[in-house]
Write an enzyme that holds these catalytic residues in place. Structure first.
Site, PDB file in Angstrom:
ATOM      1  N   HIS A   1      44.520   4.973   7.766  1.00  0.00           N
ATOM      2  CA  HIS A   1      43.596   4.371   8.111  1.00  0.00           C
ATOM      3  C   HIS A   1      42.999   4.315  10.159  1.00  0.00           C
ATOM      4  O   HIS A   1      41.377   3.904   9.836  1.00  0.00           O
ATOM      5  CB  HIS A   1      44.284   2.934   9.050  1.00  0.00           C
ATOM      6  CG  HIS A   1      45.152   3.091  10.434  1.00  0.00           C
ATOM      7  ND1 HIS A   1      46.043   3.879  10.651  1.00  0.00           N
ATOM      8  CD2 HIS A   1      44.702   2.836  12.124  1.00  0.00           C
ATOM      9  CE1 HIS A   1      46.292   4.327  11.787  1.00  0.00           C
ATOM     10  NE2 HIS A   1      45.492   3.581  12.049  1.00  0.00           N
ATOM     11  N   ARG A   2      42.895   5.841  10.607  1.00  0.00           N
ATOM     12  CA  ARG A   2      42.635   6.165  11.693  1.00  0.00           C
ATOM     13  C   ARG A   2      40.694   6.115  11.087  1.00  0.00           C
ATOM     14  O   ARG A   2      40.231   6.282  10.578  1.00  0.00           O
ATOM     15  CB  ARG A   2      42.714   7.509  11.751  1.00  0.00           C
ATOM     16  CG  ARG A   2      44.558   7.552  12.944  1.00  0.00           C
ATOM     17  CD  ARG A   2      44.368   8.294  13.768  1.00  0.00           C
ATOM     18  NE  ARG A   2      46.355   7.801  14.218  1.00  0.00           N
ATOM     19  CZ  ARG A   2      46.339   7.008  15.710  1.00  0.00           C
ATOM     20  NH1 ARG A   2      44.756   6.952  16.071  1.00  0.00           N
ATOM     21  NH2 ARG A   2      47.284   7.257  16.600  1.00  0.00           N
TER      22      ARG A   2
END
Length: 365
Positions: free
Chosen positions: A206-207
């Site tokens: 998700h980063r």
């Protein structure tokens, strides 16, 4: 004593739960909870309040998503209104999100003492928005509650006076100890997904440094697809990652090999983590949870704040910019025998929430 706690993202809900339990037990402390709305849908927010037994927020600011400056600016405006209305004795912030920084800035400008839980973490990569948030929050805070000796060292090296720094341990360890037991009793996620313990790998991505870099994202999912030829890969899909995969026309190819599921609640996530053979993640919190639950972890990043986990061998870095780095790290950790690794108590003894309560009462004198 009135404490205003500011949260906005699911890792902060977990961290706040361990402290809020302790605060509730003390009649001299009144906690007010403000949720910025940084994570705002059911799977990313509401379910966590229910499962973690956190009271519904006194304030839900409803900020939602947006560009960093836009989001942080809106938070500053709304948090300032809450602070002016409530006039708390202290503001409590957690971690490294935009909600953390906005809370610390708003409070410090109104001369309200700021307490930063999980202070002192450093990746030393200023390209990460989280790193900027950490550094600025630490230097705006009055009391810095560090989870590890490494974090204490980082703060000292930056010239923060020792009297502001307190080594308390990690609140996520408190939460993991409690909720691992609860998940074993209540979670049905393994049955729902027809998964057998140690017969699957769990992945999360998700980063921004991964989702905003098409080549890195392609490398990560190529590696996960290749891994799926050996063992099933389960991936709770973050909304940001789903959107990017769709925009890059990768979602169908990924779905053919990887088991994509919707984001899950904390109890189900703990159950998936505990029963996985290997965890692959770019999340800071899940890196630690893997260690708490004694599961090897491949960190899908160039660096990590949790360097002690690399040193003892539980975690391994896998550069998303390098296909070879990803392949080598996954292959190494897939065959790792956890029983041969040391498991030092880096993160305290599970009583961090109580230690923070004791410190708060000291600060209030």
């Amino acid at each position: 004593m009135k404490i205003l706690t500011i949260v906005g993202a699911r890792p902060q809900f977990i961290k706040a739960s361990a402290v809020s339990w302790s605060l509730k037990a003390d009649s001299e402390i009144h906690e007010i909870l403000a949720h910025t709305g940084q994570h705002y849908d059911y799977g990313m927010s509401e379910i966590f309040f229910k499962e973690l037994n956190i009271p519904q927020p006194n304030y839900n600011l409803g900020i939602g998503s947006g560009l960093h400056g836009q989001q942080t600016g809106k938070m500053l405006m709304e948090i300032e209104k809450v602070l002016q209305q409530e006039q708390p004795d202290f503001v409590l912030v957690y971690g490294d999100t935009n909600s953390t920084l906005a809370g610390a800035l708003a409070a410090s400008k109104l001369h309200i003492p700021v307490i930063h839980v999980e202070a002192g973490l450093r990746s030393f990569n200023r390209q990460m928005p989280e790193e900027i948030n950490r550094v600025l929050t630490d230097h705006a805070s009055d009391y810095l509650l560090a989870p590890t000796e490494t974090a204490v060292h980082n703060l000292t090296q930056e010239g923060i006076p020792p009297h502001k720094i307190f080594l308390v341990g990690d609140v996520m360890y408190d939460a993991s100890l409690y909720f691992a037991h609860k998940a074993a009793q209540q979670s049905q996620i393994l049955e729902t997904l027809a998964l057998e313990p140690r017969q699957f790998c769990l992945a999360t991505v998700h980063r921004a440094e991964n989702t905003d870099n098409p080549q890195s994202l392609q490398n990560i999912f190529d590696a996960l697809i290749n891994l799926s030829k050996t063992i099933q890969v389960v991936l709770p899909l973050h909304p940001r990652t789903q959107k990017v995969l769709q925009n890059l026309d990768l979602i169908e190819a990924v779905q053919q090999s990887i088991r994509l599921i919707d984001p899950v609640g904390y109890l189900d996530m703990i159950s998936l983590e505990k029963n996985a053979r290997l965890i692959l993640t770019d999340s800071g919190g899940i890196q630690k949870e893997a260690y708490f639950l004694e599961v090897p972890c491949v960190v899908l990043r160039e660096e990590t704040e949790w360097v002690e986990l690399l040193e003892v061998g539980w975690n391994i870095l896998a550069s998303p910019t390098s296909s070879d780095s990803l392949a080598n790290a996954i292959q190494h950790h897939l065959t790792l025998d956890p029983s041969k690794l040391d498991h030092p108590p880096f993160y305290g003894d599970g009583s961090t929430g109580k230690k923070i309560l004791d410190l708060l009462k000291t600060f209030g004198i």
